[in-house]
Enzyme design. Structure first.
Site, PDB file in Angstrom:
ATOM      1  N   ASP A 245       0.709  -1.239   0.360  1.00  0.00           N
ATOM      2  CA  ASP A 245      -0.188  -0.029   0.377  1.00  0.00           C
ATOM      3  C   ASP A 245       0.686   1.084  -0.385  1.00  0.00           C
ATOM      4  O   ASP A 245       0.406   2.456  -0.059  1.00  0.00           O
ATOM      5  CB  ASP A 245      -0.636   0.087   0.978  1.00  0.00           C
ATOM      6  CG  ASP A 245      -1.608   1.062   1.640  1.00  0.00           C
ATOM      7  OD1 ASP A 245      -2.643   1.155   0.246  1.00  0.00           O
ATOM      8  OD2 ASP A 245      -1.795   2.151   2.684  1.00  0.00           O
ATOM      9  N   HIS A 250       4.535   4.870  -2.752  1.00  0.00           N
ATOM     10  CA  HIS A 250       4.998   5.923  -2.503  1.00  0.00           C
ATOM     11  C   HIS A 250       6.208   6.013  -1.937  1.00  0.00           C
ATOM     12  O   HIS A 250       6.986   7.288  -2.282  1.00  0.00           O
ATOM     13  CB  HIS A 250       4.311   6.330  -1.506  1.00  0.00           C
ATOM     14  CG  HIS A 250       2.529   6.337  -1.499  1.00  0.00           C
ATOM     15  ND1 HIS A 250       2.353   6.502  -2.553  1.00  0.00           N
ATOM     16  CD2 HIS A 250       1.256   6.209  -1.084  1.00  0.00           C
ATOM     17  CE1 HIS A 250       1.013   7.028  -3.311  1.00  0.00           C
ATOM     18  NE2 HIS A 250       0.386   6.615  -2.413  1.00  0.00           N
TER      19      HIS A 250
HETATM   20  C1  BG6 Z   1      -2.871   5.323   0.040  1.00  0.00           C
HETATM   21  C2  BG6 Z   1      -2.675   4.469   1.144  1.00  0.00           C
HETATM   22  O1  BG6 Z   1      -2.119   5.623  -0.993  1.00  0.00           O
HETATM   23  O2  BG6 Z   1      -2.072   7.071   0.680  1.00  0.00           O
HETATM   24  C3  BG6 Z   1      -3.812   4.899   2.157  1.00  0.00           C
HETATM   25  O3  BG6 Z   1      -3.679   4.068   0.022  1.00  0.00           O
HETATM   26  C4  BG6 Z   1      -2.295   5.863   2.664  1.00  0.00           C
HETATM   27  O4  BG6 Z   1      -3.386   3.896   3.207  1.00  0.00           O
HETATM   28  C5  BG6 Z   1      -2.596   7.357   1.424  1.00  0.00           C
HETATM   29  O5  BG6 Z   1      -3.424   6.142   4.102  1.00  0.00           O
HETATM   30  C6  BG6 Z   1      -1.697   8.684   2.636  1.00  0.00           C
HETATM   31  O6  BG6 Z   1      -1.204   8.836   1.735  1.00  0.00           O
HETATM   32  P1  BG6 Z   1      -0.710  10.643   2.013  1.00  0.00           P
HETATM   33  O7  BG6 Z   1      -1.417  11.422   1.074  1.00  0.00           O
HETATM   34  O8  BG6 Z   1      -2.317  11.319   3.164  1.00  0.00           O
HETATM   35  O9  BG6 Z   1       0.533  10.938   3.080  1.00  0.00           O
END
Ligand code: BG6
Length: 501
Positions: A245, A250
């Site tokens: 995830d 990311h």
């Molecule tokens: C998403 C995930 O891609 O990114 C989530 O699926 C996570 O689980 C989210 O909460 C976090 O993104 P950000 O921008 O809030 O750090």
């Protein structure tokens, strides 16, 4: 604020237009682009959803979503909202019914004729991943990929694949009708201003780059901590877990930006050529090394002040004996000349005490510690790249405490990104949508990068599946995950940072 490329008239079709992502992120981002005058004169949004409804009903839904997620803006701009809603259309499409795409084609072509615009179309796949191939296939069946009368682009949400093999398979299927330059794999972390600012920090200034290597850097810590649990997303999350995830996409993208070589020129290919090299240089973690280099955890039911947080296994959609990780910490290495044996510690987790995303560059100590006996704290030179919240950069270093003698104390020199912007900092989705609209894929993940990150992550997932001796540690909500995560440092004095919000 955005790319200098010219923006052409176009249609944006959102598959999954009634879903959470569309309501929460996409529609607000499009609306903000509209009110910021970034959209072309002729621009429409077409919701493509499985529910039977007419245009007015969909416009009401869009208004409700905008009112919920942009309450202040909407309260202040009723005229703008009315104008915006005129650009919103709806077509019922069942994603798995190929014939529906004939109707969609006719609808889009009629609409572009009516508006007298070229058939430039973005298809946003805001749908469950198992439908990506099907929707792409259905679009191709009715020539909706054809670029003779206007360009066509698809935006595909993460996760892109479920493993290395499935990512390759999905890629093949998408390329069956769409070229690489038509495929935009979105990773919203790359759309974050502060992630892009890492490149500017490194490559605009002359003084960071000379120390940005194994000679001066001891280790790098990358953290994405969240306070929330999996909320209503248990069904999705239980098949995914923190590694798929957050890390596979990311955080490995963030790592690539932190560790990349400077590109010769600043364009999409050059930048992506450099980031992919980092991902390809990640030292594979073999099955036998997983227990030493990766720690996984899962949150359990915890009473925090007046609130009882339920455990992960009690969340809706989660198997009662689930072994899915909600926390993961990894010690990784990049095998290249710049990074040699510098460890990169990467960590993410749900239900941690703070909502913080940051990259911390820990610098090596000065070679000779003159003030060792006098220090109140350990020497601690750090460059902190704060992605969220309080986006900005801080540098920690030692200073003499005023007065007699040479007592040294660590201080922080901090710059907050918000101080720089007179206007608001755009949301990641605004930036990325606009980039796709102008055909700039710099901040979208390229196929080779996606494959390289799966190649790194796959053996870890496999080891967890086959080797039941690798522990899953349980941790209480509102803690920094299992204490065992500190063992990755291999030094009993070292532990993960506990950043504050
Ligand atoms: C998403 C995930 O891609 O990114 C989530 O699926 C996570 O689980 C989210 O909460 C976090 O993104 P950000 O921008 O809030 O750090």
């Amino acid at each position: 604020m955005f790319s200098k490329k010219k923006i052409e008239d176009q249609l944006l079709v959102i598959f999954g237009s009634n879903g959470d992502l569309a309501r929460r992120k996409l529609l607000p981002a499009i609306y903000q682009l509209y009110t910021g005058n970034f959209l072309p004169a002729n621009f429409v949004v077409v919701g493509a959803g499985s529910q039977e409804k007419d245009e007015d009903a969909y416009r009401n839904d869009v208004e409700a979503a905008l009112t919920e997620f942009l309450p202040r803006e909407i309260a202040a701009q009723s005229d703008k909202l009315r104008e915006f809603l005129k650009r919103v259309y709806y077509k019922k499409v069942h994603n798995q019914t190929t014939n529906d795409f004939e109707g969609l084609r006719d609808y889009l072509y009629d609409l572009s004729d009516k508006l007298e615009i070229r058939r430039n179309i973005i298809y946003y796949f805001s749908i469950p991943p198992f439908l990506y191939e099907t929707v792409a296939f259905n679009l191709v069946q009715y020539g909706l990929n054809n670029e003779e009368e206007g360009w066509k682009r698809i935006i595909v949400e993460k996760p892109f694949g479920y493993s290395y093999d499935t990512a390759i398979e999905l890629d093949k299927k998408l390329h069956n009708g769409f070229n690489e330059d038509q495929i935009y794999r979105i990773d919203h972390y790359l759309g974050k201003e502060t992630v892009q600012n890492i490149m500017v920090t490194r490559f605009y200034n002359g003084f960071f780059e000379p120390i940005w290597n194994r000679k001066y850097i001891d280790r790098v810590e990358i953290t994405a901590a969240e306070k929330i649990g999996v909320s209503g997303r248990g069904g999705y999350y239980d098949d995914s877990g923190a590694l798929r995830d957050m890390i596979q996409n990311h955080l490995l993208q963030v790592l690539a930006v932190v560790a990349m070589e400077p590109p010769a020129i600043f364009d999409s290919d050059s930048i992506r050529n450099e980031t992919v090299k980092v991902l390809q240089a990640l030292r594979p973690i073999k099955g036998s090394e997983v227990a030493q280099q990766v720690v996984r955890g899962q949150y359990i039911a915890t009473q925090v002040n007046d609130t009882l947080h339920q455990g992960y296994r009690q969340e809706q959609g989660v198997a009662p004996n689930s072994k899915t990780e909600t926390f993961v910490a990894i010690k990784a290495f990049i095998d290249n000349w710049r990074w040699g044996d510098v460890p990169f510690y990467i960590r993410t987790g749900k239900h941690l005490p703070a909502r913080v995303t940051e990259v911390v560059i820990h610098l090596k100590h000065a070679p000779h510690q003159l003030f060792k006996q006098l220090c109140l704290t350990q020497p601690n030179n750090m460059i902190i790249l704060r992605i969220h919240p309080d986006a900005g950069i801080a540098i920690d270093f030692g200073m003499k405490i005023p007065g007699a003698g040479y007592k040294v104390h660590n201080v922080e020199m901090a710059f907050k990104y918000a101080d720089l912007a007179e206007t608001k900092i755009p949301e990641a989705y605004e930036r990325l949508l606009l980039d796709c609209m102008v055909g700039d894929s710099t901040l979208y993940a390229r196929a080779d990068a996606v494959k390289a990150s799966w190649k790194f992550v796959d053996p870890i997932i496999q080891a967890w599946q086959v080797n039941t001796n690798i522990p899953l540690y349980f941790y209480e909500c509102n803690t920094w995950g299992p204490l065992e995560a500190n063992t990755l440092f291999g030094d009993s004095y070292m532990k993960w940072r506990e950043p504050k919000e």
